[in-house]
Structure formats: C-alpha cells, structure tokens
Design an enzyme around this catalytic site. Structure first.
Site, PDB file in Angstrom:
ATOM      1  N   HIS A   1     -17.939 -41.164  18.665  1.00 32.14           N
ATOM      2  CA  HIS A   1     -18.267 -40.155  17.655  1.00 32.14           C
ATOM      3  C   HIS A   1     -18.412 -38.775  18.295  1.00 32.14           C
ATOM      4  O   HIS A   1     -17.959 -37.775  17.736  1.00 32.14           O
ATOM      5  CB  HIS A   1     -19.554 -40.530  16.906  1.00 32.14           C
ATOM      6  CG  HIS A   1     -19.429 -41.798  16.095  1.00 32.14           C
ATOM      7  ND1 HIS A   1     -18.341 -42.028  15.279  1.00 32.14           N
ATOM      8  CD2 HIS A   1     -20.236 -42.886  15.976  1.00 32.14           C
ATOM      9  CE1 HIS A   1     -18.494 -43.220  14.683  1.00 32.14           C
ATOM     10  NE2 HIS A   1     -19.628 -43.757  15.102  1.00 32.14           N
TER      11      HIS A   1
ATOM     12  N   SER B   1      -9.770 -45.670   1.607  1.00 32.44           N
ATOM     13  CA  SER B   1     -11.209 -45.914   1.811  1.00 32.44           C
ATOM     14  C   SER B   1     -12.072 -45.003   0.923  1.00 32.44           C
ATOM     15  O   SER B   1     -13.048 -44.407   1.389  1.00 32.44           O
ATOM     16  CB  SER B   1     -11.590 -45.750   3.291  1.00 32.44           C
ATOM     17  OG  SER B   1     -10.866 -46.645   4.087  1.00 32.44           O
TER      18      SER B   1
ATOM     19  N   ASP C   1     -10.444 -41.377  11.542  1.00 33.16           N
ATOM     20  CA  ASP C   1     -10.832 -42.768  11.791  1.00 33.16           C
ATOM     21  C   ASP C   1     -10.512 -43.188  13.226  1.00 33.16           C
ATOM     22  O   ASP C   1      -9.593 -42.663  13.858  1.00 33.16           O
ATOM     23  CB  ASP C   1     -10.093 -43.678  10.798  1.00 33.16           C
ATOM     24  CG  ASP C   1     -10.746 -45.056  10.685  1.00 33.16           C
ATOM     25  OD1 ASP C   1     -11.919 -45.196  11.079  1.00 33.16           O
ATOM     26  OD2 ASP C   1     -10.074 -45.987  10.205  1.00 33.16           O
TER      27      ASP C   1
ATOM     28  N   ASN D   1     -20.455 -45.966   4.357  1.00 37.24           N
ATOM     29  CA  ASN D   1     -20.831 -45.978   5.772  1.00 37.24           C
ATOM     30  C   ASN D   1     -22.318 -46.273   6.004  1.00 37.24           C
ATOM     31  O   ASN D   1     -22.734 -46.541   7.137  1.00 37.24           O
ATOM     32  CB  ASN D   1     -20.426 -44.668   6.471  1.00 37.24           C
ATOM     33  CG  ASN D   1     -18.929 -44.546   6.719  1.00 37.24           C
ATOM     34  OD1 ASN D   1     -18.370 -43.450   6.706  1.00 37.24           O
ATOM     35  ND2 ASN D   1     -18.257 -45.672   6.963  1.00 37.24           N
TER      36      ASN D   1
HETATM   37  C1  IPE Z   1     -13.353 -43.979   6.401  1.00 37.03           C
HETATM   38  O1  IPE Z   1     -13.391 -44.717   7.548  1.00 37.03           O
HETATM   39  C2  IPE Z   1     -14.559 -43.069   6.339  1.00 37.03           C
HETATM   40  C3  IPE Z   1     -14.562 -41.966   7.289  1.00 37.03           C
HETATM   41  C4  IPE Z   1     -13.614 -41.670   8.125  1.00 37.03           C
HETATM   42  C5  IPE Z   1     -15.738 -41.155   7.256  1.00 37.03           C
HETATM   43  P1  IPE Z   1     -14.047 -46.187   7.606  1.00 37.03           P
HETATM   44  O2  IPE Z   1     -13.931 -46.614   9.009  1.00 37.03           O
HETATM   45  O3  IPE Z   1     -15.403 -46.154   7.006  1.00 37.03           O
HETATM   46  O4  IPE Z   1     -13.079 -46.984   6.638  1.00 37.03           O
HETATM   47  P2  IPE Z   1     -12.804 -48.551   6.517  1.00 37.03           P
HETATM   48  O5  IPE Z   1     -14.143 -49.235   6.479  1.00 37.03           O
HETATM   49  O6  IPE Z   1     -12.011 -48.960   7.712  1.00 37.03           O
HETATM   50  O7  IPE Z   1     -12.014 -48.680   5.253  1.00 37.03           O
HETATM   51  C1  IPE Z   2     -14.615 -42.813  12.050  1.00 35.51           C
HETATM   52  O1  IPE Z   2     -14.543 -43.716  13.102  1.00 35.51           O
HETATM   53  C2  IPE Z   2     -15.959 -42.155  11.935  1.00 35.51           C
HETATM   54  C3  IPE Z   2     -16.737 -42.570  10.768  1.00 35.51           C
HETATM   55  C4  IPE Z   2     -16.392 -43.421   9.852  1.00 35.51           C
HETATM   56  C5  IPE Z   2     -18.056 -41.971  10.633  1.00 35.51           C
HETATM   57  P1  IPE Z   2     -15.096 -45.207  12.967  1.00 35.51           P
HETATM   58  O2  IPE Z   2     -16.524 -45.203  13.348  1.00 35.51           O
HETATM   59  O3  IPE Z   2     -14.803 -45.745  11.614  1.00 35.51           O
HETATM   60  O4  IPE Z   2     -14.230 -45.943  14.063  1.00 35.51           O
HETATM   61  P2  IPE Z   2     -13.579 -47.378  13.967  1.00 35.51           P
HETATM   62  O5  IPE Z   2     -12.784 -47.426  12.690  1.00 35.51           O
HETATM   63  O6  IPE Z   2     -14.702 -48.377  13.956  1.00 35.51           O
HETATM   64  O7  IPE Z   2     -12.710 -47.488  15.170  1.00 35.51           O
HETATM   65 MG    MG Z   3     -13.244 -46.771  10.819  1.00 35.65          MG
END
Ligand code: IPE
Ligand code: IPE
Ligand code: MG
Length: 266
Positions: A56, A215, A39, A87
């Site tokens: 990413h 999550s 994350d 997502n």
């Molecule tokens: C969890 O991260 C999913 C992945 C890392 C793929 P999110 O960024 O989607 O989780 P929330 O929304 O903060 O709980």
């Molecule tokens: C994790 O990073 C990657 C995925 C969930 C695909 P995020 O995209 O959730 O990054 P933040 O949480 O918004 O910083």
């Molecule tokens: Mg995230």
C-alpha cells in the site's frame, strides 16, 4: 511498439520523459475522464516477501506518478478507487493502516497538488471516517476549490450501488415532498444526484493487476466506457503505462450503439 519506444521499462521508476510520445496523441481523441482501479498492492508485496502494508505504501508512490502524468497531459478528470464499501471486510489492522496512509497522503501532498492547480474532491460515504480525516478532506476540497487544472477525485468508502441508492433516496424524498413527480425522473436527473454530478461520463477505465471486473466502481458512469487492463501490479504502474493506455484508447472506435463513422460515410 510503445515498449520499444520507451526501451526497457523500469519498475517503480521516476518520471520518464514521455513528452515526445504524448505529442503523437491526437488531442481530439484524448479521454476526458480516466478512472483507475488501483489493484494489486497486496500481490506486489507478496511477490517480494513483504507485508501487504508495504504494498500500500508503494501504491501511494504510483498514485503520485499518475497524478503528475494527468497534470502533464492536461487531463480533464482523473478518478481513483482508493477504498471500496466492501474493503471493510479486510482485517482491522489493514483498514487502519489504509486510513493512516490516506491521512498522511493528504497531509504531505496537499501543498504540491494545490501548486499544480489540481482540484480535489472525494466521492463515497466519507462520513464513516474519523472526524480528523473528514476535516482533512474538507480542507483539501476548500483549498483547491478554485483550481482549474485536473479534477482529481478520490473514491473512498465508495460503492457504485451505494451511490445509486443514495441518489434514489434523495429523489424519493423530493417526490414525497411533491417537488418532483415520478415521471420526471430520467437518467439525466438521476445523474445530477450522483456523487460525480460535476464530472463527465467515464471514457476510460484502467485496472491493474490482471483482474477484469469493476468491483462496484462507477457502475453508472462507465455505461459506455472503454476498458484497459494490465497484469502490472499497481505499485509498478508508470507514466509510460498510463500513456500506453491513453494511446490505445485513442485508437478505439466508440459507437455508442450507433454505427462507426466509417460506416456512416458509406
Ligand atoms: C477494488 O479492489 C477496490 C479498490 C481498488 C479500492 P479489490 O481488491 O477490493 O477488488 P476485488 O475484491 O478483487 O474485487
Ligand atoms: C488495492 O490493492 C488497494 C486496495 C483495495 C485498498 P489490494 O490490497 O486489493 O491488493 P491485492 O488485490 O490483494 O493484490
Ligand atoms: Mg485487490
């Protein structure tokens, strides 16, 4: 203490040589299965004034480092959360970018993963992806099916609740067809119908970027897992961080509802 051993931690570094430190880990206390919630890609990019997509892309480099670490330390199983069933709520452009990145990752990394004896699998509702991406995943599984190294599982379009519901639907059909009685359903039977049927229970969950929640990740399999959280955003996660988490894990007292070994001896 670890930070001292490593000296100043380099952001987004190349592989460090942590083999000395690794040797200090009691092999009997190594986790068998480490699961990572990768994350903070978006926050990493925001801090740098960059687009989320750049976060990413940088996250893929961290994933490569961590898989390499898993290979180096002979980890039995590594599962990473790449895309959740929730997502899809993100803007289409971000979802499309993530799909493209995933496809490129498989294309570029498969040969090396195969050479490193990595056994790849995917969990989640993979049938939602484009036919091309599905064929890449099938190819990756087939190519590495006989590999005996780390079991590397990528959770894509994965949700723990969805996985449990799918398992229950299969069991309900077996009951309907008189192949199973409701009384026979046990945690062991249900587990065999989860996407992770071939994996040991999760020992250690790592979540980067400061949030302390699952999550919807492996909610069944983490029933007795240990948790390790770090403020570090995923793109900055290094081999040293992974080893720090494992060293920390190796010091935990896992009681599974019983008493600690020390108490039992009294
Ligand atoms: C969890 O991260 C999913 C992945 C890392 C793929 P999110 O960024 O989607 O989780 P929330 O929304 O903060 O709980
Ligand atoms: C994790 O990073 C990657 C995925 C969930 C695909 P995020 O995209 O959730 O990054 P933040 O949480 O918004 O910083
Ligand atoms: Mg995230």
């Amino acid at each position: 203490m670890l930070k001292k051993l490593f000296g100043k931690k380099k952001a987004n570094n190349d592989y460090e040589n942590n083999s000395d430190l690794l040797e200090t880990i009691d092999r009997d206390k190594m986790p068998r299965h480490v699961a990572i919630i990768m994350d903070g890609n978006g926050r990493w990019a925001k801090e740098k004034g960059m687009l989320r997509s750049a976060g990413h892309t940088a996250g893929i480099k961290a994933l490569k480092r961590v898989l390499k670490t898993a290979v180096n330390i002979n980890l039995e199983a590594l599962t990473v959360y790449a895309f959740s069933t929730e997502n899809w709520k993100r803007p289409t452009a971000e979802v499309d970018f993530l799909m493209k990145l995933f496809s490129e990752y498989l294309e570029k990394e498969l040969d090396e993963m195969d050479q490193e004896n990595v056994h790849i699998n995917f969990i989640g509702r993979t049938d939602a992806f484009s036919p091309y991406l599905q064929s890449q995943m099938e190819d990756a599984k087939k190519r590495t099916a006989n590999n005996t190294g780390v079991k590397f599982t990528v959770a894509v379009n994965y949700g723990g609740q969805d996985e449990i519901v799918r398992a229950i639907q299969t069991l309900a059909n077996e009951v309907k067809e008189n192949r199973l009685s409701p009384e026979e359903i046990s945690p062991q039977i249900l587990e065999k119908h989860l996407d992770t049927a071939d994996l040991p229970a999760v020992d250690l969950v790592i979540r980067t970027s400061g949030d302390m929640r699952l999550s919807n990740f492996l909610i069944w399999q983490t029933a007795y897992a240990e948790f390790w959280f770090t403020e570090t955003n995923w793109p900055d996660f290094t081999e040293a961080d992974m080893i720090e988490a494992i060293v920390d894990y190796s010091k935990r007292d896992r009681r599974f509802g019983g008493l600690s070994k020390r108490n039992e001896e009294k």
